[in-house]
Design an enzyme around this catalytic site. Structure first.
Site, mmCIF file in Angstrom:
data_model
loop_
_atom_site.group_PDB
_atom_site.id
_atom_site.type_symbol
_atom_site.label_atom_id
_atom_site.label_comp_id
_atom_site.label_asym_id
_atom_site.label_seq_id
_atom_site.Cartn_x
_atom_site.Cartn_y
_atom_site.Cartn_z
ATOM 1 N N ASN A 140 -23.458 3.689 67.165
ATOM 2 C CA ASN A 140 -22.686 2.451 67.348
ATOM 3 C C ASN A 140 -22.369 2.302 68.839
ATOM 4 O O ASN A 140 -22.725 3.168 69.647
ATOM 5 C CB ASN A 140 -21.414 2.466 66.496
ATOM 6 C CG ASN A 140 -20.750 1.101 66.434
ATOM 7 O OD1 ASN A 140 -21.420 0.095 66.163
ATOM 8 N ND2 ASN A 140 -19.470 1.020 66.706
ATOM 9 N N LYS A 141 -21.721 1.214 69.178
ATOM 10 C CA LYS A 141 -21.450 0.872 70.579
ATOM 11 C C LYS A 141 -20.906 2.062 71.352
ATOM 12 O O LYS A 141 -20.073 2.811 70.845
ATOM 13 C CB LYS A 141 -20.452 -0.304 70.592
ATOM 14 C CG LYS A 141 -19.985 -0.774 71.938
ATOM 15 C CD LYS A 141 -21.102 -1.093 72.903
ATOM 16 C CE LYS A 141 -22.114 -2.077 72.371
ATOM 17 N NZ LYS A 141 -23.345 -2.131 73.203
ATOM 18 N N ARG B 91 -26.258 -10.865 69.328
ATOM 19 C CA ARG B 91 -26.010 -9.419 69.280
ATOM 20 C C ARG B 91 -25.244 -9.077 67.988
ATOM 21 O O ARG B 91 -24.801 -9.968 67.278
ATOM 22 C CB ARG B 91 -25.225 -8.965 70.505
ATOM 23 C CG ARG B 91 -23.970 -9.809 70.723
ATOM 24 C CD ARG B 91 -22.881 -9.069 71.376
ATOM 25 N NE ARG B 91 -22.422 -7.974 70.566
ATOM 26 C CZ ARG B 91 -21.619 -8.117 69.511
ATOM 27 N NH1 ARG B 91 -21.207 -9.311 69.127
ATOM 28 N NH2 ARG B 91 -21.232 -7.074 68.831
ATOM 29 N N GLY B 92 -25.098 -7.745 67.762
ATOM 30 C CA GLY B 92 -24.470 -7.279 66.529
ATOM 31 C C GLY B 92 -25.577 -6.999 65.530
ATOM 32 O O GLY B 92 -26.463 -7.851 65.328
ATOM 33 N N ALA B 93 -25.546 -5.816 64.922
ATOM 34 C CA ALA B 93 -26.698 -5.367 64.128
ATOM 35 C C ALA B 93 -27.117 -6.348 63.026
ATOM 36 O O ALA B 93 -28.298 -6.735 62.967
ATOM 37 C CB ALA B 93 -26.406 -3.974 63.558
ATOM 38 N N ARG C 277 -34.697 -4.710 70.954
ATOM 39 C CA ARG C 277 -33.611 -3.724 71.110
ATOM 40 C C ARG C 277 -33.910 -2.601 70.117
ATOM 41 O O ARG C 277 -34.085 -2.873 68.922
ATOM 42 C CB ARG C 277 -32.244 -4.354 70.843
ATOM 43 C CG ARG C 277 -31.852 -5.402 71.886
ATOM 44 C CD ARG C 277 -30.385 -5.793 71.756
ATOM 45 N NE ARG C 277 -29.508 -4.791 72.330
ATOM 46 C CZ ARG C 277 -28.180 -4.785 72.144
ATOM 47 N NH1 ARG C 277 -27.612 -5.706 71.378
ATOM 48 N NH2 ARG C 277 -27.428 -3.853 72.709
ATOM 49 N N ARG D 273 2.581 33.123 50.617
ATOM 50 C CA ARG D 273 1.372 32.312 50.428
ATOM 51 C C ARG D 273 1.475 30.934 51.070
ATOM 52 O O ARG D 273 0.489 30.215 51.138
ATOM 53 C CB ARG D 273 1.055 32.214 48.939
ATOM 54 C CG ARG D 273 0.463 33.509 48.426
ATOM 55 C CD ARG D 273 0.386 33.541 46.919
ATOM 56 N NE ARG D 273 -0.299 34.756 46.487
ATOM 57 C CZ ARG D 273 -1.573 34.802 46.104
ATOM 58 N NH1 ARG D 273 -2.288 33.711 46.054
ATOM 59 N NH2 ARG D 273 -2.111 35.941 45.748
ATOM 60 N N GLN E 106 -17.400 -6.813 74.736
ATOM 61 C CA GLN E 106 -17.476 -7.529 73.454
ATOM 62 C C GLN E 106 -16.105 -7.574 72.756
ATOM 63 O O GLN E 106 -15.793 -8.520 72.042
ATOM 64 C CB GLN E 106 -18.487 -6.851 72.516
ATOM 65 C CG GLN E 106 -19.935 -6.986 72.953
ATOM 66 C CD GLN E 106 -20.394 -5.824 73.797
ATOM 67 O OE1 GLN E 106 -19.618 -5.224 74.519
ATOM 68 N NE2 GLN E 106 -21.669 -5.492 73.712
ATOM 69 N N GLU F 219 11.758 31.822 40.356
ATOM 70 C CA GLU F 219 11.253 31.806 38.972
ATOM 71 C C GLU F 219 11.527 33.124 38.253
ATOM 72 O O GLU F 219 11.792 33.156 37.070
ATOM 73 C CB GLU F 219 9.744 31.519 39.006
ATOM 74 C CG GLU F 219 9.298 30.579 37.922
ATOM 75 C CD GLU F 219 7.794 30.301 38.037
ATOM 76 O OE1 GLU F 219 7.193 30.090 36.989
ATOM 77 O OE2 GLU F 219 7.264 30.314 39.160
HETATM 78 O O1 MRU Z 1 -24.760 -4.118 72.062
HETATM 79 P P1 MRU Z 1 -24.179 -4.861 70.884
HETATM 80 O O2 MRU Z 1 -23.058 -5.740 71.271
HETATM 81 O O3 MRU Z 1 -25.219 -5.530 70.041
HETATM 82 O O4 MRU Z 1 -23.558 -3.690 69.990
HETATM 83 C C1 MRU Z 1 -22.983 -4.043 68.760
HETATM 84 C C2 MRU Z 1 -22.300 -2.932 68.078
HETATM 85 O O5 MRU Z 1 -22.361 -1.796 68.486
HETATM 86 C C3 MRU Z 1 -21.597 -3.251 66.800
HETATM 87 O O6 MRU Z 1 -20.504 -2.413 66.619
HETATM 88 C C4 MRU Z 1 -22.567 -3.062 65.634
HETATM 89 O O7 MRU Z 1 -23.748 -3.746 65.855
HETATM 90 C C5 MRU Z 1 -21.984 -3.519 64.358
HETATM 91 S S1 MRU Z 1 -21.867 -5.301 64.322
HETATM 92 C C6 MRU Z 1 -21.340 -5.745 62.803
#
Ligand code: MRU
Length: 511
Positions: free
Chosen positions: A244-245, A52-54, A89, A397, A193, A434
């Site tokens: 994001n998550k 997992r993680g992008a 995903r 002002r 996570q 002034e």
């Molecule tokens: O569902 P996940 O655990 O794959 O989600 C991951 C995230 O949302 C991370 O914040 C994102 O992928 C950035 S990882 C460097």
């Protein structure tokens, strides 16, 4: 053979026809090495978040195409595998991009596909080291404390990437340069996570951290415990909206409300120019059991209806900056130039006003631009976060700026007026300005004894007016935490006259 068996080293390896990685679902309690020898097994690992993680998904997708090319002769079969992998995903753009990048080398044979996939893994570390280093520098610039208290969400560290990390990479940079005090780690329900992986990685690196439930984050932000929020991203739309998550949007909203910078760290490959905005991003919905159970223990009762999106969209306007290996991108459209430059452009110089020989600075243009006024107010507030409890503004002002600062800080506004305008009882002080002499007044009850005031005005010239306001604040038994002005006219001794108090100016110009 090297295994990614710790929090350091490569996350995904190719070993004699297998993809080798750690199962992220069993950490931190069990270190399970996965040896994936089929595309089906890889898809399963991705779907259940063992991988997992992008950025890690991008590399896994590319290695998956290499695996298919290694095992199958027909292009058709490899393309089918690639399509299944890309769809495993839907939200993180990196997965489909990794698949398509590896597929681009298929014409050169299986070895070329594998070379592309392994090159991606190496490149990912370099790219994320650069992005997170730039992010760490930005955070240090934005936050006045010598050591930062950072809040992060989910896990964006080594196993979520090729081996370094995005947002958590910035944390490692800050720690290495002794600019880090503490990391607040949200547990990140439902799959934890943060609690399982981020806390594990920080513990391993000996970095001070504190775990909190997701719902405690807004309170930490509200009470000044956090200097900045740093997260990763799964896809960033062309307009700067960030997927994001799940929970990221709530953090960004709370951070914005409390003037805490919200920074996204991601490789350029996470930015999807083909997706115009967040509404166009597909959000993965996950199984009900992830919510009804915690760590395998049924909490809510099976069959309870559930809403379980894996990600959410943070609108661009809540994002202070997106930091990549190439740039610091401030996606809010109303911020094309630096604030100081904009204030300069919005300030008119009027010669011989109100008397011959005086160059009057007219900042009405700033008050005519809500975006500029709001940003200036936020800049002043963030310089004094946690240090003040009252905003004091000077007639006339200084009033609009004072109101904007008080709203941004969510603090009471105190008005200082010329004599005869305020009902008593009053504190009063006479002062040189002034162009003559005058009297300023403040209501005695405006600030309680022991209060800490931030005094704001549009222009600082000789400092006579602001020095007089200091006396009014002191007459209340309160102290001055500092001053905030839009424009300082250098060379007139203003800052010197206000010494030893701190003066924050958005723009400085010669008088
Ligand atoms: O569902 P996940 O655990 O794959 O989600 C991951 C995230 O949302 C991370 O914040 C994102 O992928 C950035 S990882 C460097």
């Amino acid at each position: 053979m090297r295994y990614p068996l710790s929090t350091t080293g490569s996350t995904l390896l190719w070993d004699a026809g297998a993809i080798v990685t750690l199962d992220q679902t069993t950490l931190p309690h069990r270190r399970t090495v996965l040896r994936l020898t089929t595309v089906d097994a890889l898809i399963d690992a991705i779907a259940r978040l063992a991988i997992r993680g992008a950025p890690a998904l991008g590399i896994a997708g590319a290695l998956g195409v290499a695996l298919s090319a290694h095992q199958h002769r027909t292009q058709e079969r490899i393309h089918t595998d690639a399509a299944r992998l890309a769809a495993a995903r839907p939200t993180a753009v990196n997965l489909a991009r990794g698949v398509s990048r590896a597929l681009g080398r298929l014409g050169e044979g299986a070895a070329a596909v594998l070379a592309e996939a392994t090159a991606m893994a190496v490149e990912d570390v370099r790219v994320n080291q650069a992005a997170s280093g730039r992010a760490a520098d930005l955070l240090v610039d934005m936050c006045p404390r010598p050591r930062l208290r950072v809040l992060t969400h989910c896990h964006t560290g080594r196993l979520a990437t090729g081996g370094w990390g995005t947002a958590l990479g910035a944390v490692h940079h800050l720690a290495a340069s002794d600019r880090l005090e503490l990391v607040f780690v949200t547990e990140t329900r439902p799959l934890l996570q943060g609690a399982r992986l981020t806390a594990w990685e920080l513990r391993d690196a000996d970095i001070p951290h504190r775990l909190l439930v997701d719902s405690a984050a807004a309170s930490a932000l509200a009470t000044g415990m956090v200097d900045c929020v740093v997260v990763g991203a799964d896809r960033i739309a062309a307009n700067g909206d960030v997927a994001n998550k799940i929970g990221t949007y709530a953090l960004a909203a709370a951070a914005s409300h409390h003037n805490v910078p919200f920074v996204v760290v991601a490789p350029e490959s996470t930015i999807d120019e083909d997706t115009p905005d967040g509404a166009a991003i597909a959000i993965e919905q996950r199984p009900e059991s992830e919510v009804t159970a915690v760590a395998g223990i049924d909490i809510a009762g099976t069959g309870t209806p559930v809403f379980n999106p894996a990600f959410d969209i943070t609108p661009a306007r809540l994002v202070t900056a997106v930091v990549t290996e190439d740039r610091v991108w401030r996606p809010t459209p109303e911020d094309p130039a630096s604030l100081a430059e904009r204030i300069g452009r919005l300030c008119a110089v009027v010669e011989d006003f109100p008397r011959p020989g005086v160059r009057f600075r007219d900042l009405a243009g700033v008050y005519g631009r809500p975006a500029a006024l709001r940003e200036a107010a936020h800049a002043l507030v963030s310089s004094y976060r946690g240090e003040v409890d009252h905003i004091v503004a000077v007639e006339a002002r200084g009033f609009p700026l004072g109101a904007a600062v008080a709203l941004a800080a969510d603090l009471p506004l105190v008005l200082v007026r010329k004599s005869g305008k305020l009902p008593g009882p009053l504190h009063s002080v006479s002062y040189d300005l002034e162009y003559g002499q005058d009297v300023l007044e403040m209501q005695e009850s405006a600030i309680p004894p022991g209060g800490r005031a931030l005094i704001v005005d549009d222009v600082l010239a000789t400092g006579g007016t602001l020095a007089a306001v200091t006396k009014l604040v002191n007459q209340c038994g309160a102290s001055v935490a500092g001053f905030g002005v839009l424009l300082e006219l250098a060379g007139l001794g203003g800052v010197h006259r206000l010494h030893p108090h701190r003066v924050v100016t958005i723009r400085t110009e010669p008088s």
